[in-house]
Write a protein that holds these residues in place. Structure first.
Motif, mmCIF file in Angstrom:
data_model
loop_
_atom_site.group_PDB
_atom_site.id
_atom_site.type_symbol
_atom_site.label_atom_id
_atom_site.label_comp_id
_atom_site.label_asym_id
_atom_site.label_seq_id
_atom_site.Cartn_x
_atom_site.Cartn_y
_atom_site.Cartn_z
ATOM 1 N N VAL A 1 0.908 -1.350 -0.101
ATOM 2 C CA VAL A 1 -0.063 -0.035 0.109
ATOM 3 C C VAL A 1 0.731 1.373 -0.059
ATOM 4 O O VAL A 1 1.658 1.324 0.634
ATOM 5 C CB VAL A 1 -0.951 -0.084 1.219
ATOM 6 N N SER A 2 0.766 2.133 -1.066
ATOM 7 C CA SER A 2 1.825 3.317 -0.976
ATOM 8 C C SER A 2 1.106 4.277 -0.013
ATOM 9 O O SER A 2 -0.140 4.534 0.460
ATOM 10 C CB SER A 2 1.157 3.882 -2.492
ATOM 11 N N ALA A 3 2.159 4.920 0.563
ATOM 12 C CA ALA A 3 1.907 5.848 1.465
ATOM 13 C C ALA A 3 1.275 7.400 0.967
ATOM 14 O O ALA A 3 0.907 8.192 1.470
ATOM 15 C CB ALA A 3 3.290 6.204 2.397
ATOM 16 N N ILE A 4 1.564 7.455 -0.621
ATOM 17 C CA ILE A 4 1.060 8.738 -1.231
ATOM 18 C C ILE A 4 -0.279 8.968 -1.068
ATOM 19 O O ILE A 4 -0.899 7.742 -1.455
ATOM 20 C CB ILE A 4 1.738 8.632 -2.491
ATOM 21 N N ARG A 5 -0.984 9.770 -0.817
ATOM 22 C CA ARG A 5 -2.357 10.283 -0.858
ATOM 23 C C ARG A 5 -2.899 10.289 -2.162
ATOM 24 O O ARG A 5 -2.179 11.006 -3.161
ATOM 25 C CB ARG A 5 -2.761 11.352 -0.149
ATOM 26 N N THR A 6 -4.030 9.794 -2.551
ATOM 27 C CA THR A 6 -4.530 9.916 -3.842
ATOM 28 C C THR A 6 -6.013 10.169 -3.863
ATOM 29 O O THR A 6 -6.637 10.159 -2.629
ATOM 30 C CB THR A 6 -4.368 8.798 -4.693
ATOM 31 N N SER A 7 -6.550 10.889 -4.750
ATOM 32 C CA SER A 7 -7.872 11.347 -4.666
ATOM 33 C C SER A 7 -8.685 9.949 -4.551
ATOM 34 O O SER A 7 -10.006 9.998 -3.863
ATOM 35 C CB SER A 7 -8.264 11.988 -5.914
ATOM 36 N N ASP B 1 -12.240 -2.775 -6.791
ATOM 37 C CA ASP B 1 -12.126 -1.130 -6.865
ATOM 38 C C ASP B 1 -12.371 -0.473 -5.824
ATOM 39 O O ASP B 1 -12.373 0.742 -5.678
ATOM 40 C CB ASP B 1 -12.431 -0.666 -8.266
ATOM 41 N N ARG B 2 -13.466 -0.871 -4.957
ATOM 42 C CA ARG B 2 -14.058 -0.223 -3.737
ATOM 43 C C ARG B 2 -13.235 -0.310 -2.519
ATOM 44 O O ARG B 2 -13.283 0.200 -1.677
ATOM 45 C CB ARG B 2 -15.487 -0.627 -3.737
ATOM 46 N N LEU B 3 -11.997 -1.170 -2.757
ATOM 47 C CA LEU B 3 -11.474 -1.693 -1.376
ATOM 48 C C LEU B 3 -10.601 -0.328 -1.178
ATOM 49 O O LEU B 3 -9.942 0.370 -1.969
ATOM 50 C CB LEU B 3 -10.457 -2.835 -1.792
ATOM 51 N N ALA B 4 -10.360 -0.017 0.220
ATOM 52 C CA ALA B 4 -9.473 1.173 0.518
ATOM 53 C C ALA B 4 -8.626 0.900 1.751
ATOM 54 O O ALA B 4 -9.028 0.117 2.633
ATOM 55 C CB ALA B 4 -10.442 2.425 0.716
ATOM 56 N N PRO B 5 -7.545 1.219 1.802
ATOM 57 C CA PRO B 5 -6.739 1.077 2.900
ATOM 58 C C PRO B 5 -7.254 2.099 4.216
ATOM 59 O O PRO B 5 -7.847 2.904 3.976
ATOM 60 C CB PRO B 5 -5.182 1.532 2.643
ATOM 61 N N MET B 6 -6.864 1.345 5.411
ATOM 62 C CA MET B 6 -7.394 2.122 6.562
ATOM 63 C C MET B 6 -6.502 3.364 6.954
ATOM 64 O O MET B 6 -5.519 2.984 6.621
ATOM 65 C CB MET B 6 -7.149 1.255 7.851
ATOM 66 N N GLN B 7 -7.093 4.376 7.019
ATOM 67 C CA GLN B 7 -6.540 5.551 7.554
ATOM 68 C C GLN B 7 -5.669 5.552 8.744
ATOM 69 O O GLN B 7 -6.140 4.792 9.707
ATOM 70 C CB GLN B 7 -7.493 6.747 7.503
ATOM 71 N N GLN B 8 -4.622 6.150 8.732
ATOM 72 C CA GLN B 8 -3.877 5.933 10.225
ATOM 73 C C GLN B 8 -4.004 7.372 10.646
ATOM 74 O O GLN B 8 -3.975 8.422 10.162
ATOM 75 C CB GLN B 8 -2.328 5.596 9.806
#
Length: 67
Positions: A22-28, A60-67
Motif C-alpha cells: 500500500v502506497s503512503a502517497i495520498r490520492t483522490s 476497486d472499492r477496497l480502500a486502505p485504513m487511514q492511520q
C-alpha cells in the motif's frame, strides 16, 4: 482462470489477502494506493472485459485504513 469464471454467476473474492503493498502517497481515490498480486490483477482484467458478472464487494472499492 477464465474458463472457470465463464460458468460463474457471482464472484466472491478475497482480494484483501492478495495485497502486495500500500502506497503512503495520498490520492483522490484511496483504492489507487493498493497494489495487488498478479492473480488479482488478472481477475480485475477479466471483470473489466465481463461487466455482466456480479461481484460481491467490488475490488476497486477496497480502500486502505487511514492511520
Amino acid at each position: 482462470m477464465e474458463a472457470q469464471l465463464d460458468v460463474v454467476v457471482i464472484i466472491l473474492h478475497k482480494a484483501a489477502d492478495e495485497i502486495v503493498s500500500v502506497s503512503a502517497i495520498r490520492t483522490s481515490n484511496p483504492a489507487d494506493r493498493i497494489h495487488f498480486s498478479d492473480s488479482i490483477k488478472s481477475l480485475q482484467r477479466y471483470l473489466a472485459e465481463h461487466p455482466e458478472k456480479c461481484v460481491v464487494d467490488p475490488i476497486d472499492r477496497l480502500a486502505p485504513m487511514q492511520q
